[in-house]
Scaffold this motif. Structure first.
Motif, short mmCIF file in Angstrom:
data_model
loop_
_atom_site.label_atom_id
_atom_site.label_comp_id
_atom_site.label_asym_id
_atom_site.label_seq_id
_atom_site.Cartn_x
_atom_site.Cartn_y
_atom_site.Cartn_z
N ALA A 94 0.83 -1.21 0.00
CA ALA A 94 0.00 0.00 0.00
C ALA A 94 0.86 1.26 0.00
O ALA A 94 0.53 2.26 -0.65
N GLU A 95 1.98 1.21 0.71
CA GLU A 95 2.86 2.38 0.77
C GLU A 95 3.45 2.70 -0.60
O GLU A 95 3.52 3.86 -1.02
N LYS A 153 2.87 6.03 -3.01
CA LYS A 153 4.00 6.79 -3.56
C LYS A 153 3.83 7.00 -5.06
O LYS A 153 4.09 8.08 -5.59
N ILE A 154 3.33 5.95 -5.75
CA ILE A 154 3.09 6.07 -7.20
C ILE A 154 2.00 7.10 -7.47
O ILE A 154 2.10 7.91 -8.40
N ALA A 159 0.37 12.48 -9.40
CA ALA A 159 -0.28 13.77 -9.15
C ALA A 159 0.70 14.92 -9.40
O ALA A 159 0.32 15.97 -9.95
N ASN A 160 1.93 14.73 -9.02
CA ASN A 160 2.94 15.79 -9.23
C ASN A 160 3.23 16.00 -10.71
O ASN A 160 3.57 17.10 -11.15
#
Length: 250
Positions: A121-122, A126-127, A132-133
């Motif tokens: 999940a972490e 992060k992906i 989004a960035n």
């Protein structure tokens, strides 16, 4: 002196009678007009044999009523009973029918899928942040960038895959059955062999094959198939079968 003369005359008379009935038969073996090489030509009556050459040609000594067998592993068994017309012909043409190709043995193995799909999940978060960035739509005036455009629902996908694997049923290994004695007979011996040569009816044929199959020698024929050995075995078992039938009637 008279006895010797009579013996000599009898000998020459016998030789002449043999020469009149026995002849070197020449012929050619083909399939769809294509010459067949290395076909076994067997005179079962005289216990002699030969093999065709690259042009499909052969020559073998025969007499009237001799039984000729033409055998090749890639073609159906062919048999010919020699007649007076065959002896008078200059050449004999024999056409053989190809056997259908048999598939190699196939073994179906079981594939074990994981019962549960695990994901980090972490790493997924992060992906999502990186996406989004990198999303340029945030520079468009009035565009709401609270969610990722066309984002994937990883949880839903994982749940769907888990359900798919859960429904997958385990199947045991399946193996194509090996050839049995009856199949060996069906693929190598012509149907009329039982009625014409062994003098068996349709009802007797099934009982006869059961008797043959119970004989341990039938397993040897399966391990080392040979048409002459198979036919000799059937002739021997037929005598036994006829004897059993005769005893039962009495």
């Amino acid at each position: 002196m008279k006895v010797k003369l009579l013996t000599t005359i009898s000998f020459f008379t016998y030789q002449i009678s043999i020469s009149q009935t026995e002849k070197l038969l020449q012929g050619k073996v083909t399939s769809n007009n294509i010459p067949l090489n290395k076909v076994e030509v067997i005179n079962k009556t005289a216990k002699t044999s030969t093999t065709t050459n690259a042009l499909g040609e052969f020559a073998i000594s025969v007499s009237v009523k001799d039984s000729l067998i033409f055998f090749s592993k890639d073609f159906f068994f062919t048999r010919l009973k020699i007649t007076k017309e065959n002896l008078e012909a200059t050449s004999l043409i024999v056409n053989m029918i190809p056997r259908p190709e048999e598939l190699d043995e196939v073994v179906i193995t079981k594939i074990n899928f994981p019962k549960k799909i695990e994901y980090d999940a972490e790493a997924i978060n992060k992906i999502n942040i990186e996406r989004a960035n990198n999303d340029l739509t945030r520079y468009i005036p009035g565009f709401n960038n609270s969610t990722i455009a066309n984002g994937m629902n990883i949880g839903a996908i994982g749940g769907g895959l888990f359900g798919l694997f859960k429904r997958e049923k385990e199947e045991p290994k399946k193996k194509v059955p090996e050839m049995d004695f009856k199949k060996l007979i069906a693929t190598s011996i012509p149907l009329d062999f039982f009625s014409k040569d062994l003098k068996l009816s349709l009802d007797e044929k099934e009982l006869f094959l059961q008797l043959c199959e119970s004989d341990p020698r039938s397993k040897t024929l399966l391990e080392h198939p040979n048409i002459l050995s198979t036919m000799d075995f059937l002739y021997t078992k037929n005598e036994e079968f006829k004897k059993i039938n005769s005893e039962n009637k009495n």
